[in-house]
Write a protein that holds these residues in place. Structure first.
Motif, PDB file in Angstrom:
ATOM      1  N   ASP A 143      59.548  35.950  30.669  1.00 38.15           N
ATOM      2  CA  ASP A 143      58.613  35.328  31.919  1.00 38.15           C
ATOM      3  C   ASP A 143      58.386  36.657  32.612  1.00 38.15           C
ATOM      4  OD1 ASP A 143      59.016  32.929  31.230  1.00 38.15           O
ATOM      5  OD2 ASP A 143      60.724  32.452  32.395  1.00 38.15           O
ATOM      6  N   GLN A 144      59.462  37.653  32.840  1.00 42.10           N
ATOM      7  CA  GLN A 144      59.022  38.991  33.635  1.00 42.10           C
ATOM      8  C   GLN A 144      57.881  39.529  33.044  1.00 42.10           C
ATOM      9  OE1 GLN A 144      62.698  41.020  33.810  1.00 42.10           O
ATOM     10  NE2 GLN A 144      63.520  39.678  35.475  1.00 42.10           N
ATOM     11  N   ILE A 145      57.840  39.743  31.659  1.00 43.13           N
ATOM     12  CA  ILE A 145      57.082  40.653  31.168  1.00 43.13           C
ATOM     13  C   ILE A 145      55.606  39.855  31.332  1.00 43.13           C
ATOM     14  CG2 ILE A 145      55.827  41.113  28.797  1.00 43.13           C
ATOM     15  CD1 ILE A 145      59.002  41.582  27.905  1.00 43.13           C
ATOM     16  N   GLU A 148      45.426  43.037  38.784  1.00 41.88           N
ATOM     17  CA  GLU A 148      45.231  44.412  39.685  1.00 41.88           C
ATOM     18  C   GLU A 148      43.888  45.048  38.745  1.00 41.88           C
ATOM     19  OE1 GLU A 148      47.497  48.456  40.168  1.00 41.88           O
ATOM     20  OE2 GLU A 148      48.779  46.647  40.087  1.00 41.88           O
ATOM     21  N   VAL A 149      43.955  44.730  37.497  1.00 44.76           N
ATOM     22  CA  VAL A 149      42.770  45.613  36.758  1.00 44.76           C
ATOM     23  C   VAL A 149      41.456  44.886  37.281  1.00 44.76           C
ATOM     24  CG1 VAL A 149      41.634  45.808  34.554  1.00 44.76           C
ATOM     25  CG2 VAL A 149      44.015  46.406  35.023  1.00 44.76           C
ATOM     26  N   GLU A 150      41.557  43.407  37.251  1.00 41.26           N
ATOM     27  CA  GLU A 150      40.278  42.623  37.776  1.00 41.26           C
ATOM     28  C   GLU A 150      39.798  43.043  39.057  1.00 41.26           C
ATOM     29  OE1 GLU A 150      41.032  38.706  36.742  1.00 41.26           O
ATOM     30  OE2 GLU A 150      40.719  38.665  34.704  1.00 41.26           O
ATOM     31  N   THR A 151      40.969  43.059  39.945  1.00 41.97           N
ATOM     32  CA  THR A 151      40.599  43.316  41.467  1.00 41.97           C
ATOM     33  C   THR A 151      40.038  44.832  41.371  1.00 41.97           C
ATOM     34  OG1 THR A 151      42.594  42.143  42.111  1.00 41.97           O
ATOM     35  CG2 THR A 151      41.820  43.679  43.742  1.00 41.97           C
ATOM     36  N   GLU A 152      40.608  45.689  40.696  1.00 43.50           N
ATOM     37  CA  GLU A 152      40.044  47.196  40.924  1.00 43.50           C
ATOM     38  C   GLU A 152      38.443  47.147  40.329  1.00 43.50           C
ATOM     39  OE1 GLU A 152      42.515  49.844  38.741  1.00 43.50           O
ATOM     40  OE2 GLU A 152      44.137  49.724  40.366  1.00 43.50           O
ATOM     41  N   GLU A 187      50.372  39.480  33.901  1.00 48.82           N
ATOM     42  CA  GLU A 187      49.580  38.995  34.894  1.00 48.82           C
ATOM     43  C   GLU A 187      49.011  39.646  36.135  1.00 48.82           C
ATOM     44  OE1 GLU A 187      51.183  34.979  35.608  1.00 48.82           O
ATOM     45  OE2 GLU A 187      50.647  34.368  33.539  1.00 48.82           O
ATOM     46  N   ASP A 188      50.214  40.403  36.660  1.00 46.67           N
ATOM     47  CA  ASP A 188      50.043  41.143  37.895  1.00 46.67           C
ATOM     48  C   ASP A 188      49.120  42.332  37.486  1.00 46.67           C
ATOM     49  OD1 ASP A 188      51.644  39.613  39.223  1.00 46.67           O
ATOM     50  OD2 ASP A 188      53.354  40.971  39.343  1.00 46.67           O
ATOM     51  N   ALA A 189      49.309  42.834  36.392  1.00 47.71           N
ATOM     52  CA  ALA A 189      48.550  44.229  35.678  1.00 47.71           C
ATOM     53  C   ALA A 189      47.072  43.520  35.451  1.00 47.71           C
ATOM     54  CB  ALA A 189      49.256  44.604  34.216  1.00 47.71           C
ATOM     55  N   ILE A 190      47.049  42.475  34.899  1.00 45.58           N
ATOM     56  CA  ILE A 190      45.595  42.053  34.645  1.00 45.58           C
ATOM     57  C   ILE A 190      44.746  41.794  35.875  1.00 45.58           C
ATOM     58  CG2 ILE A 190      44.187  40.005  33.688  1.00 45.58           C
ATOM     59  CD1 ILE A 190      46.247  39.922  31.456  1.00 45.58           C
TER      60      ILE A 190
END
Length: 202
Positions: A17-19, A29-33, A24-27
């Motif tokens: 779940d953590q991974i 963040e990338v999408e936001t960027e 998801e957070d990384a994705i």
């Protein structure tokens, strides 16, 4: 034993779940960027376009200014050419003004001589003087000297005639008109170089 087996699964699920959450957070963040980068690129492109449009408008304004300046200079030059051409023409027409003015008393003398000779019976003398007088007048006429056509009965005009005296009109119709021409007037080109001296009736 079964509890111990269940716990590792729980831990594995928790790690999983953590991974997933981290991914998801990384994705996100990338999408936001990526979205931000796209917006920044669009903003920059808009700014560049506006800058280019502004530069084009500026150049157009400068061209118009220079065009206007050129047209003004051209118009001034045309006026200058026209004015100098007219002045040169006037100068040619009136170049011999002093000589012509000096000749006017000679023409007056010829007029007086012709009047006096016509009173005598000397026809040959009259013809000879008339011939010389006409030749002189034609020569001066060719150089632009023209006698002003003023005669008895013409309306007096202060802009064209010089009144030397005023006498009672011999006839009613001569009131305010020219009664006699004392001295002829002359023009050189378009300019009057001597106004005719006249007597007017009152």
């Amino acid at each position: 034993m079964s509890n111990n087996k269940a716990n590792p699964n729980k831990e594995n699920e928790s790690v999983k779940d953590q991974i997933e959450e981290t991914l998801e957070d990384a994705i996100d963040e990338v999408e936001t960027e990526k979205d931000q980068a796209t917006k920044d690129a669009e903003k920059e492109e808009t700014a560049t376009n506006e800058e280019q449009v502004s530069e084009v408008d500026k150049l157009k304004a400068e061209v118009e200014k220079e065009k206007d300046k050129f047209l003004r200079l051209f118009a001034e030059f045309e006026n200058y050419k026209r004015r100098t051409s007219k002045e040169r023409l006037d100068l040619f027409k009136t170049a011999g003004r002093e000589v012509m003015e000096a000749m006017l008393p000679v023409l007056d003398d010829f007029d007086r001589a012709l009047v006096e000779i016509s009173k005598t019976k000397e026809k040959d003398l009259l013809e000879g003087v008339e011939l010389i007088s006409n030749k002189l007048r034609e020569t001066l006429k060719a150089k632009g000297l023209t006698p002003m056509n003023v005669k008895k009965g013409d309306t007096f005009d202060a802009d064209l005639h010089e009144a030397v005296t005023q006498i009672p009109a011999p006839e009613k119709k001569l009131k305010g008109k020219i009664v006699d021409v004392v001295e002829s007037g002359y023009t050189l080109g378009d300019r009057i170089i001597r106004y005719p001296k006249v007597v007017t009736g009152k």
